[in-house]
Design a protein around this motif. Structure first.
Motif, short mmCIF file in Angstrom:
data_model
loop_
_atom_site.label_atom_id
_atom_site.label_comp_id
_atom_site.label_asym_id
_atom_site.label_seq_id
_atom_site.Cartn_x
_atom_site.Cartn_y
_atom_site.Cartn_z
N PRO A 124 5.36 -12.98 -4.74
CA PRO A 124 6.34 -13.10 -3.65
C PRO A 124 7.77 -13.00 -4.15
CG PRO A 124 5.42 -15.23 -4.19
CD PRO A 124 4.69 -14.22 -5.02
N LEU A 125 8.66 -12.53 -3.29
CA LEU A 125 10.07 -12.39 -3.63
C LEU A 125 10.88 -13.47 -2.93
CD1 LEU A 125 10.36 -8.52 -3.17
CD2 LEU A 125 9.94 -9.79 -5.29
N GLY A 126 12.04 -13.79 -3.47
CA GLY A 126 12.96 -14.74 -2.85
C GLY A 126 12.33 -16.09 -2.59
N ASP A 127 12.45 -16.57 -1.35
CA ASP A 127 11.92 -17.89 -1.00
C ASP A 127 10.55 -17.80 -0.32
OD1 ASP A 127 12.81 -16.77 1.38
OD2 ASP A 127 13.57 -18.65 2.17
N ARG A 128 9.80 -16.76 -0.61
CA ARG A 128 8.48 -16.58 -0.02
C ARG A 128 7.41 -17.30 -0.84
NH1 ARG A 128 11.52 -14.11 3.07
NH2 ARG A 128 11.05 -12.30 4.32
N VAL A 129 6.32 -17.68 -0.14
CA VAL A 129 5.19 -18.36 -0.77
C VAL A 129 3.91 -17.70 -0.27
CG1 VAL A 129 4.01 -20.58 -1.01
CG2 VAL A 129 6.49 -20.53 -0.81
N GLY A 179 7.63 -17.65 -4.95
CA GLY A 179 8.73 -16.78 -5.33
C GLY A 179 9.72 -17.51 -6.22
N PRO A 180 10.67 -16.78 -6.79
CA PRO A 180 11.62 -17.38 -7.72
C PRO A 180 12.72 -18.22 -7.07
CG PRO A 180 12.12 -15.07 -7.40
CD PRO A 180 10.84 -15.34 -6.66
N GLY A 181 12.89 -18.12 -5.76
CA GLY A 181 14.00 -18.84 -5.12
C GLY A 181 15.28 -18.09 -5.38
N GLY A 182 16.32 -18.82 -5.82
CA GLY A 182 17.60 -18.17 -6.10
C GLY A 182 18.47 -18.12 -4.86
#
Length: 94
Positions: A5-10, A44-47
């Protein structure tokens, strides 16, 4: 194949609903809803997402409760997954 997953996805895998109640009553297929409980498969990595710093608060392997009408269902290698935003996760089951 692996989902990342990218961004704030789970990425979640829905837990299987029990077909009998605690008292032993068997539930027919039509009366069951999809459970809102799932296991976290990948995070995902968050950020920075939409200009805001997002810290990921769930980890792979945890069981969570997620919002009823959220996420996108995907099927990969005959397995069904749900991809949701972290804020669609309501609670972690401990």
């Amino acid at each position: 194949m692996k989902l990342v997953p990218l961004g704030d996805r789970v990425v979640l895998k829905q837990l299987v609903a029990e077909e009998t109640t605690k008292s032993g009553i068997v539930l027919p297929g039509q009366s069951k809803e999809k459970p809102q409980q799932a296991e976290v498969i990948a995070v995902g990595p968050g950020g920075v997402v939409d200009g805001k710093e997002v810290k990921m608060e769930v980890k792979a392997g945890e069981n969570v409760i997620y919002s009823k009408y959220s996420g996108t269902e995907v099927k990969i290698d005959d397995e069904e997954y749900i991809i949701v935003k972290q804020n669609d996760i309501l609670a972690v089951i401990q």
